[in-house]
Structures are given as structure tokens and as C-alpha cells.
Design a protein around this motif. Structure first.
Motif, PDB file in Angstrom:
ATOM      1  N   GLY A   1       0.902  -0.956  -0.136  1.00 20.41           N
ATOM      2  CA  GLY A   1      -0.031  -0.270  -0.209  1.00 20.41           C
ATOM      3  C   GLY A   1       1.150   1.216  -0.088  1.00 20.41           C
ATOM      4  N   SER A   2       2.002   1.473  -1.049  1.00 20.17           N
ATOM      5  CA  SER A   2       3.265   2.419  -1.334  1.00 20.17           C
ATOM      6  C   SER A   2       2.292   3.422  -0.800  1.00 20.17           C
ATOM      7  CB  SER A   2       4.378   2.073  -1.723  1.00 20.17           C
ATOM      8  OG  SER A   2       4.704   0.836  -1.110  1.00 20.17           O
ATOM      9  N   ASP A   3       3.151   4.459  -0.764  1.00 18.12           N
ATOM     10  CA  ASP A   3       2.043   5.851  -2.158  1.00 18.12           C
ATOM     11  C   ASP A   3       3.900   6.596  -2.099  1.00 18.12           C
ATOM     12  OD1 ASP A   3       3.438   6.856   0.665  1.00 18.12           O
ATOM     13  OD2 ASP A   3       1.478   7.944   1.435  1.00 18.12           O
ATOM     14  N   GLY A   4       3.461   7.563  -2.499  1.00 14.77           N
ATOM     15  CA  GLY A   4       5.090   8.579  -3.330  1.00 14.77           C
ATOM     16  C   GLY A   4       5.491   9.412  -2.234  1.00 14.77           C
ATOM     17  N   PHE A   5       4.909   8.862  -0.782  1.00 10.26           N
ATOM     18  CA  PHE A   5       5.954   9.346   0.817  1.00 10.26           C
ATOM     19  C   PHE A   5       6.575   8.267   1.081  1.00 10.26           C
ATOM     20  CE2 PHE A   5       3.909  12.825   2.053  1.00 10.26           C
ATOM     21  CZ  PHE A   5       3.781  14.013   1.226  1.00 10.26           C
ATOM     22  N   SER A   6       6.713   7.266   0.362  1.00 12.85           N
ATOM     23  CA  SER A   6       6.573   5.499   1.228  1.00 12.85           C
ATOM     24  C   SER A   6       8.570   6.332   1.286  1.00 12.85           C
ATOM     25  CB  SER A   6       6.899   4.394   0.121  1.00 12.85           C
ATOM     26  OG  SER A   6       4.994   4.287   0.517  1.00 12.85           O
TER      27      SER A   6
ATOM     28  N   LYS B   1      -2.049   6.606  -8.111  1.00 12.25           N
ATOM     29  CA  LYS B   1      -3.137   7.315  -7.728  1.00 12.25           C
ATOM     30  C   LYS B   1      -1.936   8.234  -6.677  1.00 12.25           C
ATOM     31  CE  LYS B   1      -7.073   8.589  -5.424  1.00 12.25           C
ATOM     32  NZ  LYS B   1      -8.815   8.142  -4.560  1.00 12.25           N
ATOM     33  N   ASP B   2      -1.395   7.683  -5.535  1.00 15.92           N
ATOM     34  CA  ASP B   2      -0.440   8.692  -4.806  1.00 15.92           C
ATOM     35  C   ASP B   2       0.903   8.975  -5.539  1.00 15.92           C
ATOM     36  OD1 ASP B   2      -3.217   8.252  -3.101  1.00 15.92           O
ATOM     37  OD2 ASP B   2      -1.331   8.852  -1.450  1.00 15.92           O
ATOM     38  N   GLY B   3       0.827   8.710  -6.733  1.00 12.31           N
ATOM     39  CA  GLY B   3       3.074   9.042  -6.874  1.00 12.31           C
ATOM     40  C   GLY B   3       3.593   8.288  -7.964  1.00 12.31           C
ATOM     41  N   LEU B   4       2.686   7.372  -6.892  1.00 18.08           N
ATOM     42  CA  LEU B   4       4.221   6.112  -7.784  1.00 18.08           C
ATOM     43  C   LEU B   4       3.930   5.135  -9.163  1.00 18.08           C
ATOM     44  CD1 LEU B   4       4.733   4.079  -4.803  1.00 18.08           C
ATOM     45  CD2 LEU B   4       5.996   5.737  -5.630  1.00 18.08           C
ATOM     46  N   LEU B   5       4.211   6.160 -10.144  1.00 20.81           N
ATOM     47  CA  LEU B   5       3.708   6.194 -11.204  1.00 20.81           C
ATOM     48  C   LEU B   5       4.064   4.767 -12.295  1.00 20.81           C
ATOM     49  CD1 LEU B   5       3.494  10.055 -12.721  1.00 20.81           C
ATOM     50  CD2 LEU B   5       1.797   8.914 -11.698  1.00 20.81           C
ATOM     51  N   THR B   6       5.636   4.479 -12.179  1.00 15.91           N
ATOM     52  CA  THR B   6       5.799   3.718 -12.910  1.00 15.91           C
ATOM     53  C   THR B   6       6.416   2.527 -11.910  1.00 15.91           C
ATOM     54  OG1 THR B   6       8.246   4.484 -13.119  1.00 15.91           O
ATOM     55  CG2 THR B   6       6.999   5.667 -14.312  1.00 15.91           C
TER      56      THR B   6
ATOM     57  N   THR C   1       3.884   1.631   5.195  1.00 20.88           N
ATOM     58  CA  THR C   1       2.522   1.529   4.031  1.00 20.88           C
ATOM     59  C   THR C   1       2.299   3.491   3.835  1.00 20.88           C
ATOM     60  OG1 THR C   1       0.336   0.833   3.891  1.00 20.88           O
ATOM     61  CG2 THR C   1       1.021   1.188   6.068  1.00 20.88           C
ATOM     62  N   GLY C   2       1.397   3.425   3.086  1.00 23.80           N
ATOM     63  CA  GLY C   2       1.759   4.708   3.171  1.00 23.80           C
ATOM     64  C   GLY C   2      -0.277   4.986   2.076  1.00 23.80           C
ATOM     65  N   LEU C   3      -0.631   3.998   2.145  1.00 19.25           N
ATOM     66  CA  LEU C   3      -2.030   3.927   1.857  1.00 19.25           C
ATOM     67  C   LEU C   3      -3.007   3.168   2.686  1.00 19.25           C
ATOM     68  CD1 LEU C   3      -2.218   3.258  -1.893  1.00 19.25           C
ATOM     69  CD2 LEU C   3      -2.221   4.845  -0.896  1.00 19.25           C
TER      70      LEU C   3
ATOM     71  N   ALA D   1       3.668   3.920   9.001  1.00 20.16           N
ATOM     72  CA  ALA D   1       3.198   4.573   8.076  1.00 20.16           C
ATOM     73  C   ALA D   1       4.139   5.884   7.632  1.00 20.16           C
ATOM     74  CB  ALA D   1       2.030   5.155   8.910  1.00 20.16           C
ATOM     75  N   THR D   2       3.400   6.081   6.750  1.00 23.12           N
ATOM     76  CA  THR D   2       4.485   7.323   5.876  1.00 23.12           C
ATOM     77  C   THR D   2       4.604   8.790   6.137  1.00 23.12           C
ATOM     78  OG1 THR D   2       3.302   7.439   3.309  1.00 23.12           O
ATOM     79  CG2 THR D   2       4.735   5.613   3.794  1.00 23.12           C
ATOM     80  N   ASN D   3       2.789   8.775   6.710  1.00 20.50           N
ATOM     81  CA  ASN D   3       2.546  10.430   6.812  1.00 20.50           C
ATOM     82  C   ASN D   3       1.670  10.185   8.402  1.00 20.50           C
ATOM     83  OD1 ASN D   3      -0.391   9.719   5.634  1.00 20.50           O
ATOM     84  ND2 ASN D   3       0.392   8.853   4.226  1.00 20.50           N
ATOM     85  N   HIS D   4       1.273  11.569   8.223  1.00 19.08           N
ATOM     86  CA  HIS D   4       0.531  11.805   9.546  1.00 19.08           C
ATOM     87  C   HIS D   4      -0.547  11.297   9.649  1.00 19.08           C
ATOM     88  CE1 HIS D   4       3.614  13.646  12.154  1.00 19.08           C
ATOM     89  NE2 HIS D   4       3.698  14.500  11.265  1.00 19.08           N
ATOM     90  N   LYS D   5      -1.360  12.032   7.707  1.00 23.49           N
ATOM     91  CA  LYS D   5      -3.162  11.631   7.628  1.00 23.49           C
ATOM     92  C   LYS D   5      -3.223  10.062   7.886  1.00 23.49           C
ATOM     93  CE  LYS D   5      -3.647  15.071   4.600  1.00 23.49           C
ATOM     94  NZ  LYS D   5      -4.210  15.708   2.893  1.00 23.49           N
ATOM     95  N   LEU D   6      -2.765   9.324   6.776  1.00 20.22           N
ATOM     96  CA  LEU D   6      -2.867   7.444   7.259  1.00 20.22           C
ATOM     97  C   LEU D   6      -2.554   6.849   8.829  1.00 20.22           C
ATOM     98  CD1 LEU D   6      -3.071   4.593   6.326  1.00 20.22           C
ATOM     99  CD2 LEU D   6      -0.821   4.527   5.929  1.00 20.22           C
TER     100      LEU D   6
END
Length: 544
Positions: free
Chosen positions: A312-317, A395-400, A460-462, A477-482
Motif C-alpha cells: 500500500g505504498s505512496d509517493g512518500f514511501s 493515484k498517490d504518485g508512484l507512476l512507474t 505503508t502509505g495507504l 506509516a509514511t504520513n500523518h494522515k494515514l
């Protein structure tokens, strides 16, 4: 790090938005001043210069994509204007120099673990019940219900009363019960030194290829040999491909100390289901008595074997959580312990860095062989490594896959690569090990535990509830919101790196303190509390 944008490497030609960027907003990175031309959401990337079609997109100091159309400076990078591309690698490790981190604050620290006869140290003390074939899953579940209820390891289901109330409402009866908070079973524990009995089920063992049956037996042998396991009860139907003799042969190859107790129950030999279950219960109870004789005692941190995983990775991972794990990995390796980095599809694009860090050419060759063989097999069914990113990742920034992989590789820190392990190979060497597993969260964590990790760190970011039956899984977690949104599954927040409250070093130090507490049994992970005991072996063959 400022709180709006970031350049990951001085050679990069795209920047990262740490917060939402509005059109007209001025940005200065690496002495380059630009104006944001279109909305860029947090975690996504923007062009630091003008691009022509075919030009390389650089992040983490390497190629992560290629422009498919002209991109003007200040515009967002999207799947509409780039696609996956990686830098070509060469098989020449060369000389690699590593400066280990300062470990003076950690050298005398210990955790409370369980010593096994082969000097592996467990962070928990479990008895394991497992089937050799899916035909025995029902019997495993019968044993699970009986043992957990009798020994005080079961938890009340907080949703049962909710369903009863809905039934009452449907039948137009007065609702008298309220939904309780999730609490532990108050029944006294019978075995004080036993952390639980773990019950595995799976859909393998017969009907597939002989190679998959052998791989399953090797994986299950790794689970029985695991330092967190005192002994095991194995249920067999008798006629399946995954024979008990194969399991015991695989176990003999990796066992170093006194053989663990393995209770084999063959249904076709025992007769009725009742006879099978009664034998399993009687013999298992004897094993539990012996397992309970082992108590926790202090051990140095070089006895930790940490598995490194993301999901569940995101662009902050690749900016916060994964580098934090990299810091912990480097500390553990410097102390003389071991770290295992998994998920080969998510190392695509980071190959040259890892090749350069291999201690010798043979390791580099094995790494490349496993990567290329795996990728080729995926391409044969229409899905190469480039198709790894999920809709949530994108969707959260990991395009490739290269963007995702270069961030994922940060979990392995900067230490030399001491060994390369194929799937189900058991750990042999301290230091940083690379383990060939899928990117699938559960298949990968299943493999990490099977190769001997006694703690798994999972970024995990998501958000994902993934856990493991025998190995504590610490969710980072990668971020405060999660962290604030999914408090029931997150153990540690590295979002402090994004907001500038922490450096990677200080965040990693805090995480290592938590690891010591979890390894000592002082803190139960959220996955453990929620009984996220996920187990999925990796099928490499076809079904026959």
C-alpha cells in the motif's frame, strides 16, 4: 527539507510535492527557480525543466521513466506524459566502500528473547499447527477452535452482538445488547511462557506441479525451523504430492541444533476424523508442556533478523518510511545482525546500485539471474515488472515501477549485500540479504518469515492490515494522515520526516527502540492484536 517541495538527488530533473502545489506558486530547488503551471497534488512530481519526447526522467539519481510527449517546466508529471524506463545495468560489482553508522548507543542494549538449540533467538514462543495439503484445512480449523478456546488464546468477536441486534430488529424484538469494545479473553493462560498456537491453512499440496509441492514443503520447513517456533503438529491426508517425507528432508537440511518436535498425523493412516483429531490434541498438548519450559532472557541486538517489506505504498514511501527502515537495517547490520530485503519486482530500476553493493561477482550474477528469470516469466503471461504499480500506487504518485522500486530499495539502507536468497532459501549469512519474493504483500511476508526473519518491518502509505502467523509485523506509516485515519493498524509514524520534525536518523533510532520492545514481548503489534495471521505461499507453477 522544506514543507512544500523536495529534490531527492542533485541530478534529478523532477521535484516532489510534499504538499499540494497551486498554479502560479513559486518553487526554488537546487538553485532552480520555477513557477508551478498546473495543480500538483502532494506526493506527485513536477518538471524542473522542459522535456522533449524520449528524454529521461530522473529521480533518486537514476532513470525512472521517459517523456512520451513534450513537458514544460513547472507542469505535473503524469502517466499521460511519461512511461516506465530504467537505466541499463552491468555485471561489475567493482569495489564498494561502506561507512557503517555509529552504533555506540546500541552495542550494550538487549532484547528479551527465546533461545533455540541452534542459537537462533525467537522474539516469540509459538507452537505451530499446519496442513501439508488443503484437504486438511477443516481439521486444522477444528483444532484451532478447540485449543484457543480451552487455553485462553481466543478473542471475543465484537461484531457478533451487532449481528444479534440486527436479528432482533428484523424480528421486531427489543434490542437489549450493546456492542462491546474489543477486549482480550479474560480466561487465565494455562502456559505462561507460550505466546500462542498458530494455525496455518493454504490451498496447495496437491493438484499443482511437483515443483510447487516441493517449494511448499521447503517453506513449511522454514516455518518449523523458525526461531519463534518451539515445535509443530503436521496434518497430512497421505496421498498428496507434498509428502511428509519431503517436508522432513527439507527440514533436516536447515536444522542445525537438536531437532524440534514434529508431530505427524496422517488421516488415511489414523482412520476416522475423530481418531486423527484426538491423536493430534494428545500429542500437541505434550509438546506445549515442553515449549512452556522455555523462558525469555536477554540477548544482544545482533540476534535480530529483520524482514523489510512495503505494501500500500505512496509517493512518500521512498522519502520517509523506507529510508527509516534503511537506517534501522544499517544499524542492525553494523551490530552484526541480519536484514532481509524482499520483493524483486520492486527492485526494478535499482539493480545497478544493488549490483555495486554485492560482496562478490557470484552474488551479483545470482541477483541478476533471479531478476531476469522472474521478469521473463511474468512477461510470458503478459505482465512484466513494469506492470507492478497498483491503481492505489499510481493515484498517490508512484507512476512507474522504476519510481516505486527506487523508493522501495531504500528499505535496504546502504550496507553491502552479503547474500542473495531465492524464495524459500533459509538465511545463512549476517548482513543485508536480498530475498526473491513477489511484490504481493502476503506472499512476500510469508516468504520473509519462511527465510528466518524474527521481526518484519512493513511500511505503508495507504494502509494495509497484513500480518504474519509467527513473526511480529510492525506497520510503519509514511504520513500523518494515514496514522491518524487508521490507528488500529499503524504501529509507528514516520510522517514526522515529511513535516521536518524528525531526520531519517532520529526516526530510525525511535523505530529501533520500538523493535526492541516488540521483540521482548512488551508491546504487541497491531497486526497481532487484530489477529492478522496472513499466510499465502507463492505458486510458481501451473495447476494440473
Amino acid at each position: 527539507m522544506n514543507n512544500t517541495t523536495l529534490l531527492l538527488d542533485p541530478t534529478d530533473n523532477v521535484g516532489v510535492a510534499l504538499s499540494d502545489l497551486q498554479p502560479g506558486q513559486k518553487v526554488v530547488l537546487n538553485d532552480i527557480e520555477l513557477e508551478i503551471q498546473d495543480f500538483v497534488s502532494a506526493k506527485h512530481k513536477f518538471a524542473m525543466r522542459d522535456f522533449k519526447p524520449g528524454e529521461d526522467i530522473l529521480m533518486y539519481g537514476t532513470i525512472v521513466g521517459e517523456a512520451t510527449q513534450a513537458i514544460s517546466k513547472g507542469y505535473p508529471i503524469t502517466l499521460a506524459n511519461i512511461h516506465h524506463k530504467t537505466r541499463e545495468y552491468t555485471l561489475n560489482p567493482g569495489k564498494f566502500s561502506w561507512t557503517p553508522p555509529n552504533i555506540s548507543d546500541w552495542e550494550k542494549k538487549t532484547f528479551m528473547g527465546y533461545r533455540r538449540s541452534d542459537n537462533q533467538i525467537g522474539t516469540a514462543n509459538y507452537w505451530l499447527v499446519l496442513p501439508l495439503v488443503f484437504c486438511e484445512n477443516t481439521n486444522v480449523k477444528l483444532l484451532q477452535e478447540a485449543f484457543e478456546n480451552a487455553l485462553g488464546f481466543s478473542n471475543p468477536n465484537p461484531y457478533e452482538i451487532q449481528i444479534k441486534n440486527l436479528i432482533s430488529d428484523f424480528q421486531h424484538e427489543k434490542i437489549t445488547e450493546t456492542v462491546p469494545q474489543k477486549t482480550k479473553n479474560n480466561q487465565p493462560r494455562i502456559f505462561e511462557n507460550l505466546d500462542g498456537i498458530r494455525f496455518l491453512t493454504h490451498d496447495m499440496g496437491c493438484g499443482g506441479t511437483r515443483q510447487d509441492a516441493e517449494s511448499l514443503c521447503t517453506l513449511l520447513a522454514g516455518y518449523i525451523n523458525h526461531p519463534n517456533v518451539a515445535g509443530a503438529t503436521v496434518l497430512s491426508l497421505g496421498c498428496q504430492n507434498a509428502q511428509a517425507s519431503i517436508l522432513m528432508e527439507k527440514l533436516s537440511l536447515i536444522q542445525k541444533g537438536e531437532p524440534k518436535t514434529v508431530i505427524l498425523c496422517d488421516q488415511q493412516q489414523e482412520g476416522t476424523t475423530e481418531q486423527l483429531i484426538q491423536k493430534a490434541i494428545t500429542e500437541t498438548f505434550k509438546g506445549l508442556i515442553e515449549a512452556n519450559k522455555i523462558a525469555r532472557q536477554p540477548f544482544p541486538l545482533n540476534k535480530l533478523v529483520i524482514g523489510l517489506e512495503c505494501g500500500g505504498s505512496d509517493g512518500f514511501s521512498g522519502i520517509s518510511a523506507n529510508p527509516t527502515l534503511g537506517r534501522v537495517s544499517d544499524l542492525i547490520v553494523a551490530l552484526g545482525g541480519a536484514a532481509i530485503l524482499s520483493e524483486f519486482p520492486e527492485l526494478c530500476g535499482a539493480e545497478q546500485n544493488l549490483i555495486n553493493r554485492c560482496k562478490n561477482e557470484d552474488l551479483a550474477n545470482k541477483f541478476v539471474h533471479l531478476m531476469e528469470t522472474y521478469n521473463a516469466a511474468a512477461k510470458r503471461v503478459g505482465s512484466g515488472f513494469d506492470m507492478n504499480p497498483s491503481p492505489g500506487n499510481i493515484k498517490d504518485g508512484l507512476l512507474t515501477d522504476a519510481i516505486k522500486s527506487c523508493g522501495a530499495a531504500k528499505k535496504g539502507g546502504t550496507a553491502p549485500v552479503s547474500d542473495i536468497l531465492d524464495y524459500t532459501e533459509y538465511l545463512k549469512t549476517p548482513g543485508l540479504n536480498l530475498l526473491c519474493t513477489p511484490g504481493n504483500d502476503v506472499e512476500s511476508t510469508t516468504g520473509l518469515a519462511g527465510s528466518g526473519a524474527n521481526i518484519i518491518l512493513f511500511t505503508t502509505g495507504l494502509g494495509t492490515p497484513t500480518g504474519n502467523p509467527i513473526c511480529p509485523v510492525i506497520k510503519v506509516a509514511t504520513n500523518h494522515k494515514l496514522t491518524n485515519r487508521m490507528t488500529d493498524i499503524i504501529d509507528f509514524n514516520s510522517g514526522t520526516v515529511i513535516t521536518g520534525e524528525d531526520s531519517i536518523e532520529s526516526c530510525g533510532n525511535r523505530l529501533l527502540d520500538l523493535i526492541i520492545q516488540v521483540a521482548s514481548g512488551e508491546i504487541k503489534t497491531k497486526a497481532e492484536q487484530n489477529r492478522n495471521y496472513d499466510f499465502i505461499p507463492w505458486k510458481r507453477g501451473v495447476s494440473l
